[in-house]
Motif scaffolding. Structure first.
Motif, PDB file in Angstrom:
ATOM      1  N   MET A 256       0.790  -1.231   0.000  1.00  9.70           N
ATOM      2  CA  MET A 256       0.000   0.000   0.000  1.00  9.70           C
ATOM      3  C   MET A 256       0.820   1.279   0.000  1.00  9.70           C
ATOM      4  O   MET A 256       0.285   2.345  -0.289  1.00  9.70           O
ATOM      5  N   THR A 257       2.114   1.206   0.292  1.00 10.03           N
ATOM      6  CA  THR A 257       2.931   2.421   0.241  1.00 10.03           C
ATOM      7  C   THR A 257       4.027   2.355  -0.820  1.00 10.03           C
ATOM      8  O   THR A 257       4.798   3.307  -0.968  1.00 10.03           O
ATOM      9  N   ALA A 258       4.119   1.243  -1.559  1.00 10.23           N
ATOM     10  CA  ALA A 258       5.221   1.056  -2.513  1.00 10.23           C
ATOM     11  C   ALA A 258       5.238   2.136  -3.589  1.00 10.23           C
ATOM     12  O   ALA A 258       6.287   2.703  -3.902  1.00 10.23           O
ATOM     13  N   LEU A 259       4.077   2.411  -4.177  1.00 11.17           N
ATOM     14  CA  LEU A 259       3.968   3.461  -5.186  1.00 11.17           C
ATOM     15  C   LEU A 259       2.878   4.452  -4.764  1.00 11.17           C
ATOM     16  O   LEU A 259       1.960   4.763  -5.519  1.00 11.17           O
ATOM     17  N   ASP A 260       3.028   4.911  -3.535  1.00 10.38           N
ATOM     18  CA  ASP A 260       2.112   5.920  -3.020  1.00 10.38           C
ATOM     19  C   ASP A 260       2.105   7.139  -3.941  1.00 10.38           C
ATOM     20  O   ASP A 260       3.083   7.424  -4.638  1.00 10.38           O
ATOM     21  N   GLU A 261       1.002   7.857  -3.917  1.00 10.82           N
ATOM     22  CA  GLU A 261       0.894   9.052  -4.761  1.00 10.82           C
ATOM     23  C   GLU A 261       2.035  10.037  -4.532  1.00 10.82           C
ATOM     24  O   GLU A 261       2.479  10.725  -5.459  1.00 10.82           O
ATOM     25  N   SER A 262       2.541  10.100  -3.306  1.00  9.85           N
ATOM     26  CA  SER A 262       3.663  10.993  -3.023  1.00  9.85           C
ATOM     27  C   SER A 262       4.940  10.536  -3.709  1.00  9.85           C
ATOM     28  O   SER A 262       5.863  11.330  -3.917  1.00  9.85           O
ATOM     29  N   VAL A 263       5.006   9.249  -4.059  1.00 10.75           N
ATOM     30  CA  VAL A 263       6.152   8.694  -4.788  1.00 10.75           C
ATOM     31  C   VAL A 263       5.941   8.836  -6.295  1.00 10.75           C
ATOM     32  O   VAL A 263       6.866   9.167  -7.044  1.00 10.75           O
ATOM     33  N   ASP A 269       7.106   7.043 -17.058  1.00  9.33           N
ATOM     34  CA  ASP A 269       6.365   5.949 -17.675  1.00  9.33           C
ATOM     35  C   ASP A 269       6.762   4.572 -17.156  1.00  9.33           C
ATOM     36  O   ASP A 269       6.025   3.601 -17.353  1.00  9.33           O
ATOM     37  N   GLU A 270       7.917   4.478 -16.478  1.00 13.28           N
ATOM     38  CA  GLU A 270       8.329   3.181 -15.950  1.00 13.28           C
ATOM     39  C   GLU A 270       7.349   2.634 -14.920  1.00 13.28           C
ATOM     40  O   GLU A 270       7.300   1.430 -14.664  1.00 13.28           O
ATOM     41  N   ALA A 271       6.540   3.518 -14.340  1.00 11.27           N
ATOM     42  CA  ALA A 271       5.575   3.076 -13.330  1.00 11.27           C
ATOM     43  C   ALA A 271       4.260   2.599 -13.939  1.00 11.27           C
ATOM     44  O   ALA A 271       3.487   1.897 -13.267  1.00 11.27           O
ATOM     45  N   ILE A 272       3.987   2.945 -15.178  1.00 13.68           N
ATOM     46  CA  ILE A 272       2.697   2.627 -15.800  1.00 13.68           C
ATOM     47  C   ILE A 272       2.482   1.111 -15.846  1.00 13.68           C
ATOM     48  O   ILE A 272       3.360   0.351 -16.231  1.00 13.68           O
ATOM     49  N   GLY A 273       1.298   0.709 -15.409  1.00 12.40           N
ATOM     50  CA  GLY A 273       0.922  -0.699 -15.437  1.00 12.40           C
ATOM     51  C   GLY A 273       1.201  -1.450 -14.151  1.00 12.40           C
ATOM     52  O   GLY A 273       0.733  -2.582 -13.988  1.00 12.40           O
ATOM     53  N   ILE A 274       1.941  -0.861 -13.222  1.00 13.59           N
ATOM     54  CA  ILE A 274       2.250  -1.556 -11.973  1.00 13.59           C
ATOM     55  C   ILE A 274       1.000  -1.607 -11.090  1.00 13.59           C
ATOM     56  O   ILE A 274       0.296  -0.616 -10.912  1.00 13.59           O
ATOM     57  N   VAL A 275       0.734  -2.775 -10.542  1.00 13.53           N
ATOM     58  CA  VAL A 275      -0.446  -3.027  -9.717  1.00 13.53           C
ATOM     59  C   VAL A 275      -0.064  -2.959  -8.241  1.00 13.53           C
ATOM     60  O   VAL A 275       0.929  -3.563  -7.815  1.00 13.53           O
TER      61      VAL A 275
END
Length: 415
Positions: A256-263, A269-275
């Motif tokens: 729940m904090t791995a790709l928090d909005e603050s991150v 674009d490397e983050a696109i698609g990560i669940v």
């Protein structure tokens, strides 16, 4: 480090704040301000989250003219620096020097565990953000509630989704080497293996890891890697994971904090698609969040995430309890009872507490997408009314040790 004070001098209370059972506005104001203490790690490796906690709670109060249930509010913020001993010292200062009526926070699981006994001893109403499991499991306190989630509570639905919807069979996990990372990893492992998958490798990294290269080099081939990280650690790991060419070979999923909005605001674009999974997304379409998320974004230029939503939800829980007691925060037992029974309508949805003081609520599976030029955590599936015990028998669950680095044992590790 010093405790900063904010004295909010606002206007009169809005209509509808006081119930018929509440005292008049003048008598409520005569009782003096409600003093709320906020424990937030505003320096150190968890600073981005702590700063968001402060911003969001301050925002909640300002939106209400710094008045709740007819009483002025004084917010006193203490920087814990993400250090357990400092968290305890700051909690003592807030309670014994500043005479706060209630506490919000702290951020980290190890901070919460360091002050748990003290808060109970002082009978201090506390609305927690940290996810330390045992504070609402084997060692619950009648003075503590958590409207967010335990470390593992959101990991269970992600594990279920990874096994049943994404059809992953083998997963590698990497998590921060402290209580939150241990507990989140353990819950994910348990849920994933109970759904038929295998955890073939587990890696733990120090909280303040400047270089993940040596850890990335250890990663075995699998369907996916699960990130159990906090703060900016997920971003730093992912950057090196991509540099090693691994993102093209295996999927990335996160807690729940791995790709928090603050991150996400620092990513491309490397983050696109990560669940990922969480009890919140800035994209949630409910009445409180339709106001909160755009307002936070307009003021601070990025979306609110776990930490900001955590204290904004805490503000709503406190306001509901104050309204229920007519603002009589000095009656600690009545105030705490009202907190536990508040059922506040918040940006995450209606908050309901179980008998241990932990929230039972919806958990969301999210996918990073691009929207109006920014990265967002779009909700792709909702698991309703998730308990901290998931689908397990509560009595049997509590007979087992708290989740840790080694419990439950990983039985499918590959050498």
């Amino acid at each position: 480090m010093t405790i900063s004070r904010r004295q909010f001098v606002g206007g009169v209370a809005g209509s509808g704040i006081a119930s018929m059972a509440a005292p008049s506005l003048s008598s409520a104001q005569a009782a003096g301000p409600v003093r709320i203490g906020l424990l937030a790690a505003k320096t150190g490796p968890l600073a981005s989250g702590g700063i968001d906690m402060d911003l969001a709670l301050t925002m909640y109060l300002k939106e209400r003219d710094n008045t709740l249930a007819g009483r002025k509010v004084e917010l006193i913020v203490a920087d814990t620096a993400g250090v357990p001993a400092t968290a305890r010292t700051k909690a003592q200062e807030l309670i014994e020097k500043n005479n706060v009526h209630c506490l919000v926070g702290p951020l980290a699981a190890f901070e919460a565990l360091a002050i748990a006994d003290y808060l109970t001893e002082k009978e201090m109403p506390t609305v927690g953000v940290a996810a330390a499991e045992d504070m609402t499991q084997r060692h619950p306190s009648p003075w503590f509630v958590r409207p967010t989630s335990t470390s593992a509570q959101c990991a269970y639905p992600l594990a279920d989704y990874a096994a049943k919807d994404l059809k992953y069979k083998k997963i590698v996990t990497i998590a921060d080497d402290f209580a939150y990372g241990h507990e989140m990893w353990a819950g994910f492992q348990r849920g994933f293996e109970d759904a038929g998958g295998k955890i073939i490798q587990k890696i733990f990294t120090p909280l303040a890891t400047p270089d993940y290269g040596s850890y990335v080099a250890q990663v075995k081939g699998a369907d996916a890697i699960f990130l159990g990280t906090a703060g900016a650690n997920g971003f730093r790991f992912l950057r090196q994971f991509i540099e090693y060419g691994l993102k093209d070979k295996m999927a990335v999923i996160g807690g729940m904090t791995a790709l928090d909005e603050s991150v996400l605001r620092n990513m491309g674009d490397e983050a696109i698609g990560i669940v990922t999974t969480s009890w919140y997304s800035a994209e949630l379409d409910n009445t409180p969040n339709r106001k909160f998320a755009p307002a936070f974004r307009a003021q601070f230029k990025y979306d609110p995430g776990f930490y900001a939503a955590g204290t904004y939800v805490a503000g709503a829980v406190l306001e509901a309890a104050l309204k229920a007691t007519g603002g009589k925060v000095e009656d600690k037992k009545a105030f705490m009872a009202a907190i536990r029974g508040s059922n506040a309508d918040t940006v995450r949805g209606v908050v309901k507490f179980d008998e241990f003081g932990n929230a039972v609520g919806d958990v969301y599976i999210r996918k990073v997408t691009r929207k109006e030029g920014r990265l967002v955590n779009s909700v792709i599936k909702t698991y309703p009314n998730v308990s901290q015990f998931w689908t397990y028998d509560k009595a049997e669950f509590l007979k087992n040790p708290v989740y840790s680095r080694d419990y439950p044992p990983a039985k499918n590790l590959e050498q």
